[in-house]
Write a protein that holds these residues in place. Structure first.
Motif, PDB file in Angstrom:
ATOM      1  N   GLY A  79      23.934  50.958  10.990  1.00 47.09           N
ATOM      2  CA  GLY A  79      22.113  51.996  10.683  1.00 47.09           C
ATOM      3  C   GLY A  79      21.274  51.347  10.770  1.00 47.09           C
ATOM      4  N   GLN A  80      21.560  50.263  10.236  1.00 46.49           N
ATOM      5  CA  GLN A  80      19.567  49.213  10.541  1.00 46.49           C
ATOM      6  C   GLN A  80      19.367  48.807  11.803  1.00 46.49           C
ATOM      7  N   GLN A  81      17.730  49.185  11.927  1.00 48.91           N
ATOM      8  CA  GLN A  81      16.818  49.563  13.187  1.00 48.91           C
ATOM      9  C   GLN A  81      17.074  47.734  13.345  1.00 48.91           C
ATOM     10  N   ILE A  82      17.393  47.865  14.613  1.00 46.82           N
ATOM     11  CA  ILE A  82      17.053  46.109  15.346  1.00 46.82           C
ATOM     12  C   ILE A  82      16.272  45.916  15.630  1.00 46.82           C
ATOM     13  N   SER A  83      15.158  44.576  15.946  1.00 47.99           N
ATOM     14  CA  SER A  83      13.990  44.223  16.423  1.00 47.99           C
ATOM     15  C   SER A  83      14.118  43.441  17.483  1.00 47.99           C
ATOM     16  N   TYR A  84      13.175  43.721  18.619  1.00 53.19           N
ATOM     17  CA  TYR A  84      13.652  42.953  20.441  1.00 53.19           C
ATOM     18  C   TYR A  84      12.731  41.489  19.898  1.00 53.19           C
ATOM     19  N   ASN A  85      13.819  41.182  20.670  1.00 55.45           N
ATOM     20  CA  ASN A  85      13.854  39.745  20.823  1.00 55.45           C
ATOM     21  C   ASN A  85      12.544  39.120  21.784  1.00 55.45           C
ATOM     22  N   ILE A  86      12.386  40.117  22.847  1.00 55.11           N
ATOM     23  CA  ILE A  86      11.707  39.320  23.741  1.00 55.11           C
ATOM     24  C   ILE A  86      10.529  40.723  24.441  1.00 55.11           C
ATOM     25  N   ILE A  87       9.802  40.360  24.553  1.00 59.94           N
ATOM     26  CA  ILE A  87       9.456  41.158  25.858  1.00 59.94           C
ATOM     27  C   ILE A  87       8.267  40.315  26.408  1.00 59.94           C
ATOM     28  N   THR A  88       8.401  40.631  27.839  1.00 55.25           N
ATOM     29  CA  THR A  88       7.694  40.157  28.829  1.00 55.25           C
ATOM     30  C   THR A  88       8.084  40.500  30.417  1.00 55.25           C
ATOM     31  N   ASN A  89       6.322  41.387  29.856  1.00 51.18           N
ATOM     32  CA  ASN A  89       5.873  42.986  31.520  1.00 51.18           C
ATOM     33  C   ASN A  89       4.702  42.952  31.428  1.00 51.18           C
ATOM     34  N   HIS A  90       3.762  43.073  32.372  1.00 51.28           N
ATOM     35  CA  HIS A  90       3.113  43.568  32.120  1.00 51.28           C
ATOM     36  C   HIS A  90       2.233  44.499  31.174  1.00 51.28           C
ATOM     37  N   MET A  91       1.706  44.460  30.944  1.00 49.73           N
ATOM     38  CA  MET A  91       0.804  45.744  29.981  1.00 49.73           C
ATOM     39  C   MET A  91      -0.459  45.653  29.675  1.00 49.73           C
ATOM     40  N   ARG A  92      -0.930  46.752  29.017  1.00 52.57           N
ATOM     41  CA  ARG A  92      -2.580  46.094  28.420  1.00 52.57           C
ATOM     42  C   ARG A  92      -1.932  45.786  26.974  1.00 52.57           C
ATOM     43  N   PHE A  93      -2.457  44.938  26.319  1.00 52.19           N
ATOM     44  CA  PHE A  93      -1.554  43.987  25.326  1.00 52.19           C
ATOM     45  C   PHE A  93      -2.906  45.074  23.999  1.00 52.19           C
ATOM     46  N   ASN A  94      -1.805  45.569  22.797  1.00 50.62           N
ATOM     47  CA  ASN A  94      -2.527  46.157  21.879  1.00 50.62           C
ATOM     48  C   ASN A  94      -1.515  45.199  21.029  1.00 50.62           C
ATOM     49  N   TYR A  95      -2.424  44.299  19.814  1.00 51.64           N
ATOM     50  CA  TYR A  95      -1.382  43.362  19.797  1.00 51.64           C
ATOM     51  C   TYR A  95      -0.809  43.957  18.141  1.00 51.64           C
ATOM     52  N   GLU A  96      -1.666  44.888  17.270  1.00 50.74           N
ATOM     53  CA  GLU A  96      -1.030  45.772  16.555  1.00 50.74           C
ATOM     54  C   GLU A  96       0.278  46.558  16.749  1.00 50.74           C
ATOM     55  N   GLU A  97       0.721  47.539  17.819  1.00 52.88           N
ATOM     56  CA  GLU A  97       1.632  48.345  18.533  1.00 52.88           C
ATOM     57  C   GLU A  97       2.679  47.007  19.188  1.00 52.88           C
ATOM     58  N   VAL A  98       2.612  45.429  19.703  1.00 48.02           N
ATOM     59  CA  VAL A  98       3.304  45.343  19.408  1.00 48.02           C
ATOM     60  C   VAL A  98       3.587  43.955  18.178  1.00 48.02           C
ATOM     61  N   LYS A  99       3.198  43.676  17.633  1.00 44.51           N
ATOM     62  CA  LYS A  99       3.623  43.540  16.283  1.00 44.51           C
ATOM     63  C   LYS A  99       4.246  44.254  15.419  1.00 44.51           C
ATOM     64  N   ALA A 100       4.359  45.910  15.608  1.00 35.86           N
ATOM     65  CA  ALA A 100       4.984  46.850  14.944  1.00 35.86           C
ATOM     66  C   ALA A 100       6.508  46.565  15.230  1.00 35.86           C
ATOM     67  N   LEU A 101       6.831  46.112  16.972  1.00 38.00           N
ATOM     68  CA  LEU A 101       8.130  45.979  17.297  1.00 38.00           C
ATOM     69  C   LEU A 101       8.990  44.652  16.978  1.00 38.00           C
ATOM     70  N   MET A 102       7.848  43.288  16.842  1.00 43.15           N
ATOM     71  CA  MET A 102       8.561  42.302  17.093  1.00 43.15           C
ATOM     72  C   MET A 102       8.665  41.720  15.469  1.00 43.15           C
ATOM     73  N   PRO A 103       9.520  40.991  15.418  1.00 43.31           N
ATOM     74  CA  PRO A 103       9.932  40.239  14.062  1.00 43.31           C
ATOM     75  C   PRO A 103       8.527  39.371  13.501  1.00 43.31           C
TER      76      PRO A 103
END
Length: 113
Positions: free
Chosen positions: A65-89
């Motif tokens: 029942g615990q949330q799992i983090s993504y390991n890899i994000i590899t896409n075109h995006m407008r980079f928003n460090y705070e938003e990406v950091k919240a998803l990643m370990p």
């Protein structure tokens, strides 16, 4: 020199740098090692014109029942460090490719007679 593999990677794709080749290598790396890869829900861009973590589903381990983090994000995006950091370990490595913008000018390939 010791070398340890990194499993938490954000690769910010950039146009005309060979980034699709690197993206495919990271997809295969993630698939081979059973990693969790963030995939856009509808298109090749993650959140155009702006990336928000709410664009990707929350991953829940069905056994714990615990949330799992993504390991890899590899896409075109407008980079928003705070938003990406919240998803990643916390130990995520952030990488991209850069190219001299002058090399993108197609007129450099032509000779005026």
């Amino acid at each position: 020199i010791s070398c340890e593999p990194h499993i938490n990677i954000v690769f910010l794709k950039t146009h005309k740098t060979g980034s699709t080749s690197v993206q495919n290598i990271l997809f295969r790396y993630g698939d081979t090692h059973g990693l969790t890869i963030a995939v856009p829900p509808t298109e090749g861009y993650l959140g155009h014109p702006e990336f928000k973590r709410s664009l990707l589903p929350k991953l829940i381990n069905p056994e714990t029942g615990q949330q799992i983090s993504y390991n890899i994000i590899t896409n075109h995006m407008r980079f928003n460090y705070e938003e990406v950091k919240a998803l990643m370990p916390f130990n995520t490595k952030y990488i991209t490719l850069l190219r001299n913008p002058n090399q993108l000018n197609k007129f450099n390939d032509w000779k005026v007679i």
